[in-house]
Enzyme design. Structure first.
Site, PDB file in Angstrom:
ATOM      1  N   CYS A  35       7.217  -6.997   7.520  1.00 49.16           N
ATOM      2  CA  CYS A  35       8.346  -6.539   8.077  1.00 49.16           C
ATOM      3  C   CYS A  35       8.626  -7.317   9.337  1.00 49.16           C
ATOM      4  CB  CYS A  35       7.914  -5.143   8.698  1.00 49.16           C
ATOM      5  SG  CYS A  35       9.234  -4.437   9.538  1.00 49.16           S
TER       6      CYS A  35
ATOM      7  N   CYS B 230       2.367  -2.521  15.575  1.00 43.78           N
ATOM      8  CA  CYS B 230       2.199  -2.290  14.057  1.00 43.78           C
ATOM      9  C   CYS B 230       1.477  -3.372  13.330  1.00 43.78           C
ATOM     10  CB  CYS B 230       3.581  -1.871  13.690  1.00 43.78           C
ATOM     11  SG  CYS B 230       3.591  -1.535  12.194  1.00 43.78           S
TER      12      CYS B 230
ATOM     13  N   CYS C 266       7.485  -4.949  15.658  1.00 41.92           N
ATOM     14  CA  CYS C 266       7.036  -4.008  16.584  1.00 41.92           C
ATOM     15  C   CYS C 266       5.559  -4.446  17.093  1.00 41.92           C
ATOM     16  CB  CYS C 266       7.024  -2.602  16.266  1.00 41.92           C
ATOM     17  SG  CYS C 266       8.709  -2.126  15.670  1.00 41.92           S
TER      18      CYS C 266
ATOM     19  N   SER D 282      12.135   6.026  15.149  1.00 42.47           N
ATOM     20  CA  SER D 282      11.040   5.809  15.654  1.00 42.47           C
ATOM     21  C   SER D 282      11.511   5.301  17.204  1.00 42.47           C
ATOM     22  CB  SER D 282      10.218   4.409  15.109  1.00 42.47           C
ATOM     23  OG  SER D 282       9.813   4.716  13.874  1.00 42.47           O
TER      24      SER D 282
ATOM     25  N   SER E 125      12.338   7.108   7.575  1.00 44.61           N
ATOM     26  CA  SER E 125      11.806   6.670   8.887  1.00 44.61           C
ATOM     27  C   SER E 125      12.472   5.259   9.572  1.00 44.61           C
ATOM     28  CB  SER E 125      10.541   6.723   9.211  1.00 44.61           C
ATOM     29  OG  SER E 125      10.248   6.077  10.437  1.00 44.61           O
TER      30      SER E 125
ATOM     31  N   CYS F 105      -0.626   2.258   9.208  1.00 41.55           N
ATOM     32  CA  CYS F 105       0.398   1.731   8.342  1.00 41.55           C
ATOM     33  C   CYS F 105       0.066   0.237   8.314  1.00 41.55           C
ATOM     34  CB  CYS F 105       1.791   1.998   8.843  1.00 41.55           C
ATOM     35  SG  CYS F 105       3.079   0.830   8.657  1.00 41.55           S
TER      36      CYS F 105
ATOM     37  N   GLU G 116       0.676  -1.106   0.086  1.00 41.57           N
ATOM     38  CA  GLU G 116      -0.093  -0.124  -0.098  1.00 41.57           C
ATOM     39  C   GLU G 116       1.016   1.256   0.063  1.00 41.57           C
ATOM     40  OE1 GLU G 116      -2.074  -1.371   3.611  1.00 41.57           O
ATOM     41  OE2 GLU G 116      -1.461   0.629   4.653  1.00 41.57           O
TER      42      GLU G 116
ATOM     43  N   CYS H 158       3.479   8.550   0.876  1.00 48.58           N
ATOM     44  CA  CYS H 158       3.907   7.544   1.933  1.00 48.58           C
ATOM     45  C   CYS H 158       4.326   6.325   1.251  1.00 48.58           C
ATOM     46  CB  CYS H 158       3.162   7.461   3.280  1.00 48.58           C
ATOM     47  SG  CYS H 158       3.873   6.386   4.303  1.00 48.58           S
TER      48      CYS H 158
HETATM   49  N1  SAH Z   1       9.894   0.868   9.717  1.00 49.03           N
HETATM   50  C1  SAH Z   1      10.095   1.933   9.564  1.00 49.03           C
HETATM   51  C2  SAH Z   1       9.226   2.809   9.075  1.00 49.03           C
HETATM   52  C3  SAH Z   1       7.732   2.382   8.616  1.00 49.03           C
HETATM   53  S1  SAH Z   1       6.476   2.641  10.097  1.00 49.03           S
HETATM   54  C4  SAH Z   1       9.738   2.534  11.181  1.00 49.03           C
HETATM   55  O1  SAH Z   1       9.390   1.783  12.192  1.00 49.03           O
HETATM   56  O2  SAH Z   1      10.138   3.796  11.510  1.00 49.03           O
HETATM   57  C5  SAH Z   1       6.459   4.472  10.070  1.00 49.03           C
HETATM   58  C6  SAH Z   1       5.877   5.037  11.370  1.00 49.03           C
HETATM   59  O3  SAH Z   1       4.331   4.333  11.674  1.00 49.03           O
HETATM   60  C7  SAH Z   1       6.786   4.487  12.678  1.00 49.03           C
HETATM   61  O4  SAH Z   1       7.093   5.536  13.413  1.00 49.03           O
HETATM   62  C8  SAH Z   1       5.876   3.369  13.182  1.00 49.03           C
HETATM   63  O5  SAH Z   1       6.388   3.437  14.631  1.00 49.03           O
HETATM   64  C9  SAH Z   1       4.390   4.222  13.109  1.00 49.03           C
HETATM   65  N2  SAH Z   1       3.333   2.988  13.254  1.00 49.03           N
HETATM   66  C10 SAH Z   1       3.247   1.895  13.126  1.00 49.03           C
HETATM   67  N3  SAH Z   1       2.212   1.415  13.443  1.00 49.03           N
HETATM   68  C11 SAH Z   1       1.473   2.276  13.994  1.00 49.03           C
HETATM   69  C12 SAH Z   1       0.142   2.512  14.584  1.00 49.03           C
HETATM   70  N4  SAH Z   1      -0.502   1.574  14.555  1.00 49.03           N
HETATM   71  N5  SAH Z   1      -0.109   3.698  14.892  1.00 49.03           N
HETATM   72  C13 SAH Z   1       0.706   4.882  14.746  1.00 49.03           C
HETATM   73  N6  SAH Z   1       1.925   4.673  14.174  1.00 49.03           N
HETATM   74  C14 SAH Z   1       2.435   3.632  13.746  1.00 49.03           C
HETATM   75 FE1  SF4 Z   2       8.363  -2.767  10.872  1.00 46.54          FE
HETATM   76 FE2  SF4 Z   2       8.359  -0.082  11.246  1.00 46.54          FE
HETATM   77 FE3  SF4 Z   2       6.139  -1.591  11.678  1.00 46.54          FE
HETATM   78 FE4  SF4 Z   2       8.106  -1.706  13.362  1.00 46.54          FE
HETATM   79  S1  SF4 Z   2       6.799   0.202  12.960  1.00 46.54           S
HETATM   80  S2  SF4 Z   2       7.170  -3.558  12.748  1.00 46.54           S
HETATM   81  S3  SF4 Z   2       9.763  -1.688  11.960  1.00 46.54           S
HETATM   82  S4  SF4 Z   2       7.065  -1.302   9.912  1.00 46.54           S
END
Ligand code: SAH
Ligand code: SF4
Length: 361
Positions: free
Chosen positions: A111, A118, A115, A218, A195, A340, A91, A104
């Protein structure tokens, strides 16, 4: 499947043209057709010979992505679900900002960082995207506007979609160089943000690249215990290692770093954590920003909820009182699957449900 021509940087395209007996300016012409005139087929490159067009067609495809779903939210946010040549789904999101159109992009299918908050991390990495597939996302979003004769250009890019960009470093760097190229899309480096979840060794590499692209990290927690409990990556790259790399980045590039901090109710959003965060950043206060991000609820991660407004404001005030640059991030596209990885995971669930229904018939 032939590779996408979008996967070549301008220098690589020049080398390729020369290897095929053409002069350098032919590559420059192709580049112009691709990124300035934004043609959809090689046949439209009318100043090239038929023979050379045949060679291009034999060697490359143009856009390797198929548009599966487009959702437009009431605030102008557009979410695209694209299909890759091997059928996998990714996406891309377009956000209308007061300063222009911001896209974006996704860098991996799934991934591996995993995390705990996420949606993207729910699916293990299937594969890295090629640089051509990342560039193609920008090209399809731009096409969406070109076709509507809306004289709007994608002016900003955030590498914040599905995937960890520094776990696909080489392709992401090629992508950055391609979209930044002055003779093509010419998206200014200062308008691009990458990021990362904090791969410290790659932050160092990135510092040495000489690109003026913005870096966002992050962070989401101000101490190792909490960060390790919500981001597994912190066990490999704890805060000491991460901040060594960040200091190196700042010293080498003279650029500021943005810290992303999702506000998770009663998890990381207390005043104690705000103070810890301010203390952690005290040496780089002038060279950093903190973005406080509202949590987008993910069904599978129901241990988390969004921090209420009062807690966010109290956290913000404490950071400000300590002289930390800080903003509360606006949300986009809340009436479509905004977080995301959510459109993709919800579509896959629907596909699965449909498959189950069909199997039951
Ligand atoms: N993997 C990279 C970039 C993709 S995620 C990273 O983690 O930085 C991009 C941003 O979206 C990151 O800051 C991540 O922590 C945030 N993110 C992920 N899941 C989210 C959610 N459910 N609500 C808000 N932000 C989220
Ligand atoms: Fe991957 Fe970024 Fe999501 Fe963490 S926040 S699982 S690094 S996409």
């Amino acid at each position: 499947m032939k590779p996408s021509i979008y996967g070549l940087t301008r220098d690589e395209l020049i080398d390729w043209a020369e290897e095929h007996g053409e002069k350098k300016f032919r590559a420059t012409q192709i580049w112009d057709w691709l990124y300035r005139k934004r043609v959809q087929t090689f046949e439209e490159m009318t100043n090239l010979s038929k023979d050379f067009i045949a060679v291009l067609n034999d060697s490359f495809c143009l856009n390797p992505l198929k548009q599966r779903i487009v959702q437009e939210a009431s605030d102008g946010t557009v979410k695209y679900l694209f299909e890759l040549p091997d059928g996998m789904l990714i996406e891309t999101v377009l956000m209308r900002q007061h300063y222009g159109l911001s896209v974006c992009v996704t860098t991996q299918v799934g991934c591996n960082i995993g995390c705990t908050f996420c949606a993207s991390g729910l699916i293990k990495k299937q594969r890295d995207l090629t640089s051509g597939e990342i560039v193609a996302q920008i090209m399809l979003v731009q096409k969406y506007f070109d076709e509507r004769q809306q004289d709007e250009r994608v002016s900003h890019v955030v590498v914040m979609g599905i995937g960890e960009p520094f776990d696909n470093y080489t392709n992401v760097l090629k992508f950055l160089r391609t979209i930044n190229d002055d003779n093509g899309l010419a998206i200014g480096a200062r308008h691009i943000t990458v990021s990362t979840s904090g791969l410290a060794h790659k932050i160092r590499d990135f510092a040495n690249e000489g690109v003026q692209v913005n870096l966002a990290v992050s962070l989401h927690a101000p101490n190792n215990e909490l960060r390790s409990s919500i981001m597994r990556i912190n066990r490999s790259f704890p805060l000491e290692k991460l901040f060594d790399a960040i200091h190196y980045y700042i010293e080498t590039t003279n650029r500021r770093v943005t810290f992303e901090y999702i506000m998770l109710n009663e998890v990381n959003d207390g005043l104690e954590q705000a103070q810890e965060l301010a203390d952690l950043l005290k040496d780089i206060k002038k060279l950093s920003y903190v973005n406080l991000i509202p949590y987008n609820p993910v069904t599978e991660h129901d241990q988390y909820s969004r921090s209420p407004k009062e807690r966010v404001l109290a956290f913000y005030d404490r950071l400000k009182k300590n002289g930390v640059n800080c903003v509360i991030r606006q949300e986009h596209g809340t009436d479509i699957d905004a977080a995301c990885g959510q459109l993709r995971s919800n579509t896959m669930k629907k596909d699965r449900q449909q498959a189950i229904a069909e199997a039951a018939d």
